[in-house]
Scaffold this active site. Structure first.
Site, PDB file in Angstrom:
ATOM      1  N   GLU A 115       2.696   6.443 -11.771  1.00 62.45           N
ATOM      2  CA  GLU A 115       1.595   6.180 -10.860  1.00 62.45           C
ATOM      3  C   GLU A 115       1.068   7.547 -10.438  1.00 62.45           C
ATOM      4  O   GLU A 115       1.784   8.324  -9.802  1.00 62.45           O
ATOM      5  CB  GLU A 115       2.199   5.425  -9.665  1.00 62.45           C
ATOM      6  CG  GLU A 115       1.252   4.612  -8.867  1.00 62.45           C
ATOM      7  CD  GLU A 115       2.012   3.925  -7.734  1.00 62.45           C
ATOM      8  OE1 GLU A 115       2.975   3.174  -8.002  1.00 62.45           O
ATOM      9  OE2 GLU A 115       1.644   4.150  -6.589  1.00 62.45           O
ATOM     10  N   ASP A 138       0.022   6.773   3.885  1.00 61.69           N
ATOM     11  CA  ASP A 138       1.090   7.654   3.438  1.00 61.69           C
ATOM     12  C   ASP A 138       1.802   8.327   4.604  1.00 61.69           C
ATOM     13  O   ASP A 138       1.179   8.731   5.584  1.00 61.69           O
ATOM     14  CB  ASP A 138       0.537   8.725   2.494  1.00 61.69           C
ATOM     15  CG  ASP A 138       0.300   8.159   1.101  1.00 61.69           C
ATOM     16  OD1 ASP A 138       1.254   7.579   0.551  1.00 61.69           O
ATOM     17  OD2 ASP A 138      -0.821   8.275   0.598  1.00 61.69           O
TER      18      ASP A 138
END
Lengths: 275, 444
Positions: free
Chosen positions: A60, A71
């Site tokens: 990914e 994140d």
């Protein structure tokens, strides 16, 4: 979307083939994430190669973004390093190409504004041209995705959406209907980053997804050890690991062997579940 | 000051509850104002946003909620705020008559209290025990910490490290009020990063936490909730200007960062086509330098913090750090309804540089004895320009969204006020101190 066969060389078709293979082997796929261009373009290629060589079935490629709301601190800092090193969106196609030319499979994970700025159709087209299989879009919900799914479909790139423990069944159904390749199930309510335990809700979420879709289901957020990978591989089709790879690359992001070791260890983990 | 007559006299002013009953300018079901707005954020938050939207839909029509909102607005925040005819400023400028809407006189010192009281009550109604918020200048953080103290809610405020340093006084206020202040060091360490961090908190805490958004941005339904709660500014001001002058103003000026005070005062005039609505953005060092926060004047369309709107971004869609002397306007995005109003040309947006804003701040202080927030000083500068453009027959209404106490360090540095033997030249048009004056202050 065309029926997946060995002849289907679209990104969606190649993902179907990948999951058919891991299912045939009675195991889950291992998906490894790293921010692209971290810590610099040349080292980044070596890190991705190490993930593939170590046993990741799919990588990914995280497109660095200035405002990554989903994140945690580890990936934020790595993305910022990549941006400071002069990252441009177009660089993602070189990186994905380096993975696919070496026989690996890659999807891109990106916040949506860089795709909008590049142009949704152009992004899907250029990714397909280098063999990218799909795009995970963590801040794009299915309600806003019509333009993107049309572009992805036109170029055979799989649009991969996320579902969360908070998603009601009705939304899971609508999200899976727009998803190709595999569905990304967020294991916990929270941001990326290692946790000691994967949320107890992950298995429940996967079960709720299975009730409405035949798509392979990958579980991510918070996975960092072979034991966790084995646990998730017991109920999911793919185990997705991110922040732990960033940490394995060391404080300056150059520990290629550390990344290879972690991939090898996790690859054992996804096989242990079926043993 | 007959304009500030309490409700119940011959021409009562609108109450806060009347501003939130829904308008002809509501977004569509998906939260779009024209092509702007929507929900561009992780799936994990959709459930929480739906919950907030549904609670707001009910609260808008809940008599006990509305009565409590009116009570707090009147007896706690001090509404209505007056409209003050700035005759000395008008005389000095030599143009249109200038009127000031005094949101700086509200409790906590800005318009932010209007929004915060409504959303904190909503959080309580929803059974949430904790509120979180982002803040730039600290005005929204202080207002949120205040409401949390009043209603007995836990409170965490996210603030960029750059801002905790330049607005230390407001950090102290928030902590004194019992809030936890988290200094955010990631990214550009300003308001946009504080918002990122608040979203990261919320995605992990949605079951008991309410994100009390401070401006008319973010994902649906925040732009409409905050707008509704700030509409009282314009509803009052429209009635006050009519009462004082017998007609509507020719132009309304307000500063625009995220845009909540501007939407608040603009909204009552949207259906008055002869009233120009002018948003003043932070021009920083000048839009041409690239160091600014003038999102509509100098940005392009993209998605940030949950909404499709104008933003400052590079060719790759990476968000560019904004620059402004005003922490409250130092934000690379803008509320979607403003982008829509710009799109349909119902409102116009102009940049005001740091220098223009600071000159206007000093001018207002010396002509009217009102020290505005640096944010509001952008509106004053733009309002003065409009007054000159309109000429003596015109009327300009300026929203003084906040007071300048928090900006004294900025003003001391800018004007050299702390140094007894030197200061910058006073702004144009102000009296020059006589030669030989020992004091640093201008002569008047």
């Amino acid at each position: 979307m065309s029926t997946p066969t060995t002849a289907d060389q679209t990104g969606t078709g190649r993902l179907a083939e990948l999951f058919a293979r891991t299912r045939a082997e009675g195991r889950a796929a291992l998906v490894g994430y790293l921010p692209a261009g971290y810590p610099d373009p040349a080292t980044s290629r070596r890190l991705f190669a190490a993930m593939v060589e170590g046993g990741c079935d799919l990588v990914e490629v995280g497109l660095p973004f200035s405002d990554p709301v989903l994140d945690g601190p580890v990936i934020q800092a790595a993305a910022q390093t990549a941006l400071a090193a002069g990252w441009h969106t177009r660089d993602v196609f070189d990186l994905v190409g380096s993975v696919t030319r070496a026989g690996g499979q890659a999807v891109v994970m990106t916040y949506f504004n860089p795709v909008l700025a590049y142009g949704a159709d152009a992004f899907a087209r250029d990714l397909a041209a280098v063999g990218g299989a799909g795009v995970i879009t963590p801040d794009l919900i299915v309600d806003e995705a019509d333009e993107w799914t049309a572009a992805a479909e036109a170029h055979g790139v799989a649009p991969i959406f996320l579902v969360a423990p908070s998603s009601p069944t009705e939304r899971i159904a609508r999200t899976t209907a727009a998803t190709r390749g595999f569905l990304y199930a967020a294991s916990v309510m929270g941001v990326t980053g290692g946790r000691d335990q994967v949320g107890a809700g992950a298995a429940d979420l996967v079960a709720r997804c299975r009730a409405v879709t035949d798509l392979p289901i990958g579980v991510g957020l918070g996975v960092r050890t072979a034991e966790q990978a084995a646990q998730i591989a017991g109920f999911a089709d793919a185990v997705i690991v991110g922040s732990a790879f960033v940490q394995a690359a060391g404080p300056d992001g150059t520990d290629v062997e550390g990344v290879r070791r972690l991939a090898t260890e996790l690859a054992r983990g996804v096989r242990a579940a079926s043993a | 000051m007959n304009s500030a007559a309490p409700a119940g006299l011959s021409s009562p002013l609108p109450r806060h509850s009347e501003a939130i009953a829904g308008t002809a300018h509501d977004p569509d079901e998906r939260g779009y104002f024209g092509r702007f707005g929507g929900r561009w954020l992780p799936e994990a938050l959709v459930g929480a946003l739906d919950e907030v939207a549904e609670a707001w839909r009910k609260a808008r029509r809940d008599p006990s909620f509305l009565a409590e909102l009116d009570r707090l607005a009147r007896d706690y925040a001090g509404r209505p705020s007056p409209v003050w005819p700035a005759d000395r400023l008008t005389a000095q400028v030599g143009g249109a008559r200038i009127l000031l809407k005094r949101e700086d006189l509200n409790h906590t010192g800005s318009h932010k209290i209007n929004n915060v009281l409504g959303q904190a009550l909503l959080a309580q109604l929803m059974g949430k025990t904790r509120i979180i918020a982002e803040t730039g200048a600290g005005q929204h953080g202080v207002a949120t910490a205040t409401a949390a103290a009043l209603l007995g809610l836990d409170c965490t405020i996210y603030m960029g490290r750059v801002d905790t340093e330049r607005q230390a006084l407001n950090v102290a206020r928030m902590r004194l009020l019992g809030a936890e202040v988290v200094s955010v060091a990631t990214g550009s360490a300003t308001l946009k990063d504080a918002i990122n961090e608040a979203f990261r908190d919320w995605v992990a805490t949605v079951d008991h936490t309410f994100y009390l958004f401070g401006t008319v941005g973010g994902p649906h339904p925040f732009p409409v909730i905050v707008r509704d709660l700030q509409r009282i500014i314009g509803l009052e001001a429209r009635a006050q200007v009519l009462e004082q002058t017998g007609r509507l103003p020719d132009a309304v000026a307000a500063c625009v960062g995220g845009g909540s005070n501007a939407i608040g005062i603009f909204h009552a005039f949207l259906d008055d086509p002869d009233v120009r609505l002018v948003g003043l953005e932070a021009g920083g060092d000048g839009v041409e330098t690239g160091r600014h926060a003038a999102t509509i004047s100098g940005g392009s369309v993209g998605v940030l913090h949950g909404a499709r709107s104008f933003l400052l971004q590079d060719a790759d869609g990476q968000v560019i750090e904004s620059h402004s002397i005003s922490a409250g306007l130092d934000y690379p995005g803008v509320g979607p309804e403003h982008s829509h109003l710009a799109d349909i040309r119902r409102a116009e947006y102009r940049p005001i540089t740091d220098t223009q804003a600071m000159e206007a701040l000093a001018t207002l202080a010396r002509t009217e004895g009102i020290i505005p927030a640096v944010e509001s000083a952008h509106a004053v500068a733009g309002g003065i320009d409009l007054a000159r453009e309109l000429g003596p027959d015109g009327i300009v209404l300026i929203n003084i969204s906040g007071r300048g106490d928090k900006d004294m360090e900025t003003a001391m540095r800018w004007f050299g006020l702390g140094e007894p033997d030197q200061h910058q030249d006073p702004p144009d048009g102000l009296p020059v101190p006589p030669a030989g004056t020992a004091e640093g202050e201008p002569a008047r």
